[in-house]
Design a protein around this motif. Structure first.
Motif, PDB file in Angstrom:
ATOM      1  N   ALA A 151      -9.514 -45.079 125.486  1.00  0.00           N
ATOM      2  CA  ALA A 151     -10.749 -45.152 126.268  1.00  0.00           C
ATOM      3  C   ALA A 151     -11.232 -43.739 126.596  1.00  0.00           C
ATOM      4  O   ALA A 151     -10.446 -42.879 127.011  1.00  0.00           O
ATOM      5  CB  ALA A 151     -10.513 -45.946 127.550  1.00  0.00           C
ATOM      6  N   ASP A 152     -12.522 -43.491 126.376  1.00  0.00           N
ATOM      7  CA  ASP A 152     -13.047 -42.136 126.554  1.00  0.00           C
ATOM      8  C   ASP A 152     -14.473 -42.189 127.070  1.00  0.00           C
ATOM      9  O   ASP A 152     -14.918 -43.214 127.593  1.00  0.00           O
ATOM     10  CB  ASP A 152     -12.961 -41.367 125.237  1.00  0.00           C
ATOM     11  N   HIS A 195     -10.811 -34.083 131.856  1.00  0.00           N
ATOM     12  CA  HIS A 195      -9.649 -34.814 132.374  1.00  0.00           C
ATOM     13  C   HIS A 195      -8.864 -35.448 131.226  1.00  0.00           C
ATOM     14  O   HIS A 195      -7.628 -35.367 131.188  1.00  0.00           O
ATOM     15  CB  HIS A 195     -10.120 -35.884 133.359  1.00  0.00           C
ATOM     16  N   LEU A 196      -9.568 -36.049 130.287  1.00  0.00           N
ATOM     17  CA  LEU A 196      -8.900 -36.674 129.139  1.00  0.00           C
ATOM     18  C   LEU A 196      -8.231 -35.620 128.260  1.00  0.00           C
ATOM     19  O   LEU A 196      -7.112 -35.834 127.772  1.00  0.00           O
ATOM     20  CB  LEU A 196      -9.917 -37.482 128.331  1.00  0.00           C
ATOM     21  N   ALA A 197      -8.889 -34.486 128.089  1.00  0.00           N
ATOM     22  CA  ALA A 197      -8.313 -33.414 127.259  1.00  0.00           C
ATOM     23  C   ALA A 197      -7.026 -32.881 127.865  1.00  0.00           C
ATOM     24  O   ALA A 197      -6.144 -32.390 127.145  1.00  0.00           O
ATOM     25  CB  ALA A 197      -9.338 -32.295 127.093  1.00  0.00           C
ATOM     26  N   GLY A 214      -4.812 -34.698 129.260  1.00  0.00           N
ATOM     27  CA  GLY A 214      -3.790 -35.747 129.243  1.00  0.00           C
ATOM     28  C   GLY A 214      -4.019 -36.865 130.231  1.00  0.00           C
ATOM     29  O   GLY A 214      -3.181 -37.769 130.359  1.00  0.00           O
ATOM     30  N   GLY A 215      -5.145 -36.835 130.943  1.00  0.00           N
ATOM     31  CA  GLY A 215      -5.434 -37.881 131.912  1.00  0.00           C
ATOM     32  C   GLY A 215      -5.935 -39.155 131.262  1.00  0.00           C
ATOM     33  O   GLY A 215      -6.211 -39.198 130.055  1.00  0.00           O
ATOM     34  N   ARG A 216      -6.059 -40.191 132.085  1.00  0.00           N
ATOM     35  CA  ARG A 216      -6.540 -41.488 131.605  1.00  0.00           C
ATOM     36  C   ARG A 216      -7.920 -41.767 132.209  1.00  0.00           C
ATOM     37  O   ARG A 216      -8.202 -41.383 133.345  1.00  0.00           O
ATOM     38  CB  ARG A 216      -5.571 -42.596 132.026  1.00  0.00           C
ATOM     39  N   LEU A 217      -8.740 -42.484 131.443  1.00  0.00           N
ATOM     40  CA  LEU A 217     -10.106 -42.724 131.870  1.00  0.00           C
ATOM     41  C   LEU A 217     -10.168 -43.461 133.202  1.00  0.00           C
ATOM     42  O   LEU A 217     -10.960 -43.107 134.089  1.00  0.00           O
ATOM     43  CB  LEU A 217     -10.857 -43.518 130.796  1.00  0.00           C
ATOM     44  N   HIS A 218      -9.356 -44.485 133.372  1.00  0.00           N
ATOM     45  CA  HIS A 218      -9.461 -45.304 134.586  1.00  0.00           C
ATOM     46  C   HIS A 218      -9.143 -44.516 135.848  1.00  0.00           C
ATOM     47  O   HIS A 218      -9.564 -44.901 136.951  1.00  0.00           O
ATOM     48  CB  HIS A 218      -8.546 -46.523 134.490  1.00  0.00           C
TER      49      HIS A 218
END
Length: 329
Positions: free
Chosen positions: A312-313, A272-274, A276-280
């Motif tokens: 944040a990861d 998800h982060l890769a 372009g998403g955000r951790l929260h």
């Protein structure tokens, strides 16, 4: 497993909660429970960002799409669009009491118009490659549920629906907020159980105020075909879902632990982060994972404070586990 069997236990559609990240998280805890999307209106499906509204991870199966609307042609068009995404079920919302839903003449207000609901589901069934179901209330406002509900089930079933989920409360459309409608109208489990006796040929699930697997099993033992759990499955997911496959579905393997679920989520979070998403966006659904366990407050507090931060990861998640251990010490 047939979806009717999966429906023995389901997680309710909940606005702002049961998005794709929440459903993936819940799926890590139960392989068999039926999961529902947030309600999506038929016009949004037709005119909106379809991939954002309808896209989901294949791991979420079995998963049902809940639609809102009251125009048979619009609902049929939305169903045809959704068919390409591969949902296992399409559900029509006849239970939501929000002002926005009432103004659009869909949701719980449709309890007053069973013939229109029948027209809607007939159009949806004609357009759908998968089963079309209905989630409803026992009535609204001044209706007498013992008269209204059986007439509603009979009318809509004649249009081809064989599976209903019944929220065992009235919706009070005048004078109560949507939040109040989840708690204040009294529950009438007896009426829903009576509907199962009177409509033995229908698959009926019960919803409303059910907070544990033990309560769910009580309803199943009383003859209900399925149980739908809402807020408890979201707020205390481990208590409801970790043992669900064993308790409700008879799976032999031992349940995962909450800690193992965190580990199972890390690759998904990294992807998800890769992208372009955000951790929260993912971890907001995980805040209640350790509810009732030592250190749960440390886990919740750390993620609540840190998951929104830039950078944040997955290490943030691991540090939240550390914070939980320190809080429990």
């Amino acid at each position: 497993m047939k979806i009717q069997q999966n429906a023995k236990l389901s997680v309710a559609p909940m606005m702002d909660w049961t998005d794709r990240h929440c459903r993936y998280f819940h799926r890590q805890m139960s392989a068999h429970a039926l999961l529902y999307t947030e309600m999506v209106t038929a016009p949004a499906v037709i005119h909106g960002d379809r991939d954002r509204l309808l896209g989901f991870d294949p791991a979420e199966h079995p998963v049902a799409l809940q639609l809102g609307g009251s125009d048979p042609a619009e609902l049929a068009q939305a169903v045809r669009i959704a068919a390409d995404y591969g949902y296992d079920e399409i559900n029509l919302n006849v239970g939501c009491p929000s002002d926005r839903v009432q103004s659009g003449c869909f949701g719980a207000v449709l309890m007053e118009r069973p013939k229109l609901v029948a027209e809607c589901v007939a159009a949806m069934i004609a357009a759908s490659p998968v089963e079309v179901t209905v989630k409803c209330r026992i009535g609204v406002d001044d209706q007498r549920p013992e008269a209204v509900l059986p007439a509603f089930l009979e009318t809509v079933a004649q249009a081809g629906v064989t599976r209903f989920t019944i929220h065992a409360r009235k919706a009070w459309l005048k004078g109560l907020s949507p939040k109040e409608n989840r708690d204040i109208p009294p529950l009438d489990y007896g009426l829903v159980h009576a509907m199962k006796r009177d409509f033995a040929h229908l698959h009926l699930s019960i919803n409303g105020g059910i907070t544990s697997l033990a309560e769910a099993q009580t309803h199943l033992d009383a003859g209900m075909d399925g149980v739908m759990i809402g807020r408890a499955a979201y707020q205390t997911p481990a208590a409801v879902l970790l043992a669900a496959d064993h308790v409700i579905f008879g799976a032999a393997r031992a349940p995962h632990t909450a800690h193992e679920i965190v580990m199972r989520m890390l690759p998904y979070i990294a992807d998800h982060l890769a992208g372009g998403g955000r951790l929260h966006q993912v971890t907001r659904h995980m805040l209640g994972l350790f509810a009732g366990q030592p250190g749960a407050r440390g886990w919740r507090r750390y993620l609540s404070e840190q998951a929104h931060r830039d950078g944040a990861d997955t290490q943030t998640v691991m540090r939240a586990l550390d914070a939980m251990r320190m809080s429990a010490a």
